[in-house]
Design a protein around this motif. Structure first.
Motif, PDB file in Angstrom:
ATOM      1  N   GLY A 101       0.831  -1.198   0.000  1.00 52.39           N
ATOM      2  CA  GLY A 101       0.000   0.000   0.000  1.00 52.39           C
ATOM      3  C   GLY A 101       0.860   1.240   0.000  1.00 52.39           C
TER       4      GLY A 101
ATOM      5  N   VAL B 236      -4.031   0.223  -2.199  1.00 54.08           N
ATOM      6  CA  VAL B 236      -3.672  -1.012  -1.497  1.00 54.08           C
ATOM      7  C   VAL B 236      -3.745  -2.148  -2.502  1.00 54.08           C
ATOM      8  CG1 VAL B 236      -4.349  -2.630   0.332  1.00 54.08           C
ATOM      9  CG2 VAL B 236      -4.498  -0.163   0.728  1.00 54.08           C
ATOM     10  N   ARG B 237      -2.763  -3.033  -2.442  1.00 53.80           N
ATOM     11  CA  ARG B 237      -2.731  -4.200  -3.326  1.00 53.80           C
ATOM     12  C   ARG B 237      -4.001  -5.024  -3.122  1.00 53.80           C
ATOM     13  NH1 ARG B 237       2.410  -7.783  -2.429  1.00 53.80           N
ATOM     14  NH2 ARG B 237       0.953  -9.085  -1.281  1.00 53.80           N
TER      15      ARG B 237
ATOM     16  N   ARG C 273      -6.631  -5.778   0.444  1.00 53.14           N
ATOM     17  CA  ARG C 273      -7.785  -4.907   0.661  1.00 53.14           C
ATOM     18  C   ARG C 273      -8.750  -5.543   1.661  1.00 53.14           C
ATOM     19  NH1 ARG C 273      -8.318  -3.040  -5.626  1.00 53.14           N
ATOM     20  NH2 ARG C 273      -6.349  -1.857  -5.577  1.00 53.14           N
TER      21      ARG C 273
ATOM     22  N   ALA D 122      -5.545   0.375   4.299  1.00 54.28           N
ATOM     23  CA  ALA D 122      -5.861   1.759   3.917  1.00 54.28           C
ATOM     24  C   ALA D 122      -6.146   2.602   5.148  1.00 54.28           C
ATOM     25  CB  ALA D 122      -7.040   1.793   2.946  1.00 54.28           C
TER      26      ALA D 122
END
Length: 154
Positions: free
Chosen positions: A70, A89-90, A94, A99
């Motif tokens: 992220g 964020v990858r 997530r 985040a």
């Protein structure tokens, strides 16, 4: 003023390390994370890289294995206004609080924490930012969200 979450209200997810002061070494992984994002359509990879390197604050979230999962950045004058950009964020991370941890980390940063107005633009993450006190701006500004703080004595 609505209640907003404090940095201490969010935990760093297990297996994640937050880092301030990212530099050119993080550019390739950041560009990969941002590939295809709607907010960078029509912006060259070089321009996106330069924007990160020229930011007041650039933070990242790294998994224990060392990969960037992220990233987020801020432009700030340190007193009146700050803009948050490129919170990403990858996908496989997530929904796990990355985040939120990045946002708490950014908002607590010395270049941001005493700023009267923090702005950002989003089309799809209002619920995330509302947790921190951001609210939608009235038209004509569009999809902008604003966090306004009542900071006295500064």
């Amino acid at each position: 003023m609505p209640n907003r979450a404090a940095a201490s209200d969010f935990c760093i997810p297990n297996g994640i390390r937050l880092v301030d002061g990212l530099d050119e070494r993080a550019v390739p992984e950041t560009l990969a994370l941002l590939e295809g994002t709607y907010w960078n359509e029509g912006v060259s990879r070089d321009a996106v890289a330069r924007s990160h390197l020229g930011s007041t604050v650039w933070v990242g979230a790294f998994e224990d294995a060392g990969a960037l999962v992220g990233s987020a950045r801020v432009l700030s004058d340190g007193a009146k206004i700050a803009w948050i950009y490129d919170v990403i964020v990858r996908p496989d991370w997530r929904g796990q609080g990355v985040a939120q941890a990045l946002m708490a980390f950014l908002l607590a940063h010395p270049a941001v924490r005493d700023v009267r107005r923090v702005r950002l633009n989003t089309r799809d993450a209002q619920r995330l930012y509302a947790k921190f006190g951001f609210r939608d701006s009235p038209p004509p500004l569009g999809p902008e969200m604003v966090l306004e703080r009542d900071i006295t004595g500064t």
